[in-house]
Design an enzyme around this catalytic site. Structure first.
Site, PDB file in Angstrom:
ATOM      1  N   CYS A  88       0.839  -1.200   0.000  1.00 43.91           N
ATOM      2  CA  CYS A  88       0.000   0.000   0.000  1.00 43.91           C
ATOM      3  C   CYS A  88       0.882   1.262   0.000  1.00 43.91           C
ATOM      4  O   CYS A  88       1.525   1.547  -1.008  1.00 43.91           O
ATOM      5  CB  CYS A  88      -0.976  -0.022   1.162  1.00 43.91           C
ATOM      6  N   HIS A 178      -3.634  -4.896   0.254  1.00 41.87           N
ATOM      7  CA  HIS A 178      -3.132  -5.431   1.527  1.00 41.87           C
ATOM      8  C   HIS A 178      -3.139  -6.955   1.482  1.00 41.87           C
ATOM      9  O   HIS A 178      -4.000  -7.608   2.093  1.00 41.87           O
ATOM     10  CB  HIS A 178      -3.968  -4.895   2.685  1.00 41.87           C
ATOM     11  N   GLU A 180      -1.195  -8.770   3.012  1.00 43.66           N
ATOM     12  CA  GLU A 180      -0.835  -9.252   4.353  1.00 43.66           C
ATOM     13  C   GLU A 180      -2.046  -9.425   5.268  1.00 43.66           C
ATOM     14  O   GLU A 180      -1.918  -9.871   6.427  1.00 43.66           O
ATOM     15  CB  GLU A 180       0.154  -8.276   5.012  1.00 43.66           C
TER      16      GLU A 180
END
Length: 431
Positions: A88, A178, A180
């Protein structure tokens, strides 16, 4: 092995990316800029850089006091070919550092579970291979976008914002979304969104999270596990490059009087016209002109170094016309057996992660009866004093320690000199 994780806000942690790195045996070292922690000026003793998301604007310093330090760190990582993962805001900073640009997105905020499509280039990417052409629903939470840096490879795209994932060079990735994300990630983002005007759709993202995360997990984990495996596999090379890259440009200015000592050491190799010689770990190539003079125009001179920045400095000094310059690991040389008549290595042993393996590789590419020179323009004691440390009994360069290692690798120690003004070991390739 360790990874530096730069964080910009509470709740903007590495989550699944951190889990993948820890599974690969990597330690996470956190730099939490939102708590006032300073961004390091160097990347010593780390094997990768991960830059997380955050509320800041990657394209301006206002409200982002660590921006310039982070861009400098990313540029250093790119120059040293350190593995980088930007997520990001981190992807936007990576674009800025690599010569692209971050900017306010014209399509407005992109928030929630939105589709991205892997490109054809993703099929051959070290992380995204196997992604397939189908859309992937990923967690988006951004208002900014990027223009790709020169030479970057687009790996995933979307309808509202075309740049969703890209690679710079061979080891730096930027992901606008994102990847993650885990359940905690969505909860933190949704809570933050609820406090903003309009809410930005945080509630809908939270409600859909269980199903979307279950769908995303196999692809997420495959990509992040590949990044972690790449970091672990390259750690030996990474630290060498991270050390030498920022020092390459002024390396010789730090030691301007060493030239005659190099020439004298080269002379003791006993090279003759037409022979082939390798400068292993050649650095900026100070020995290359003397090696060329020794073998003449009909001979072969190669300079191999693991750090591209060192070879660029050698080429800028005109030494590329003196020798063939190779980006290569001295423990895995792209040369056939018994190709060389001699090998010259200045300061080499101290920077080898596995000296025994590298010395065996140098023996492989050297003909029986060929010669190896291990050189440093300063002796062991003088060098230790220069760096403010004492000699230790386990120093590999000490004759009692070095002799058996050379013998096991196929070399017979012929001469050992360790004086204040030079360190020189000559060894012969056993028949």
């Amino acid at each position: 092995m360790a990874v530096l994780v730069v964080e910009h806000g509470a709740g903007e942690g590495p989550y699944a990316a951190g889990d993948a790195l820890r599974r690969a045996g990597l330690e996470l070292r956190h730099c939490r800029t939102h708590l006032g922690e300073d961004v390091p000026g160097e990347l010593l003793d780390v094997d990768a850089l991960v830059v997380m998301g955050g509320p800041q604007d990657a394209w301006r310093d206002e409200g982002f006091p660590s921006r310039q330090a982070e861009l400098a760190l990313l540029r250093l990582a790119l120059a040293a070919e350190l593995p980088v993962l930007g997520l990001c805001l981190g992807a936007q900073l990576l674009a800025e550092a690599a010569g692209g640009a971050a900017r306010r997105g014209e399509a407005g905020p992109e928030v929630g579970w939105e589709p991205v499509r892997p490109t054809a280039a993703a099929a051959s990417d070290p992380l995204f291979a196997g992604s397939g052409p189908d859309d992937r629903r990923v967690l988006q939470w951004h208002s900014d976008t990027v223009a790709l840096p020169p030479g970057a490879v687009l790996l995933a795209t979307g309808d509202r914002y075309p740049v969703q994932a890209y690679r710079v060079g061979a080891s730096a990735w930027g992901l606008q979304f994102h990847l993650e994300a885990v359940a905690e990630t969505v909860e933190v983002f949704a809570a933050d969104a609820a406090e903003e005007p309009g809410g930005h759709g945080g509630g809908a993202a939270l409600e859909a999270a269980p199903r979307r995360l279950a769908e995303l997990a196999p692809w997420r984990d495959a990509v992040l596990n590949r990044f972690a495996a790449l970091v672990a596999a390259r750690s030996e090379h990474t630290r060498t490059r991270a050390f030498f890259t920022p020092r390459a440009a002024d390396w010789e200015e730090r030691f301007p009087d060493d030239g005659p000592r190099y020439a004298k050491a080269v002379a003791e190799l006993g090279l003759t016209e037409g022979q082939a010689v390798l400068d292993a770990g050649c650095g900026t190539g100070r020995a290359l002109p003397a090696l060329r003079a020794a073998v003449g125009e009909g001979g072969t001179v190669l300079g191999a170094d693991l750090t591209p920045a060192m070879l660029r400095t050698a080429a800028a000094a005109g030494r590329g016309g003196t020798a063939g310059l190779l980006v290569a690991d001295c423990a895995r040389l792209p040369l056939p057996d018994a190709r060389l008549d001699a090998v010259f290595g200045a300061g080499l042993v101290s920077h080898l992660p596995d000296p025994a393996a590298a010395l065996a590789e140098l023996a492989r590419v050297t003909r029986p009866g060929g010669r190896l020179a291990l050189f440093h323009p300063v002796g062991r004691a003088a060098l230790a004093a220069r760096h403010g440390r004492a000699l230790t009994p386990d120093d590999l360069r000490a004759e009692p320690n070095l002799r058996p290692v050379l013998a096991a690798a196929g070399w017979d120690l012929a001469r050992y000199t360790d004086a204040d003004d030079r360190y020189l070991v000559l060894a012969d390739r056993r028949a």
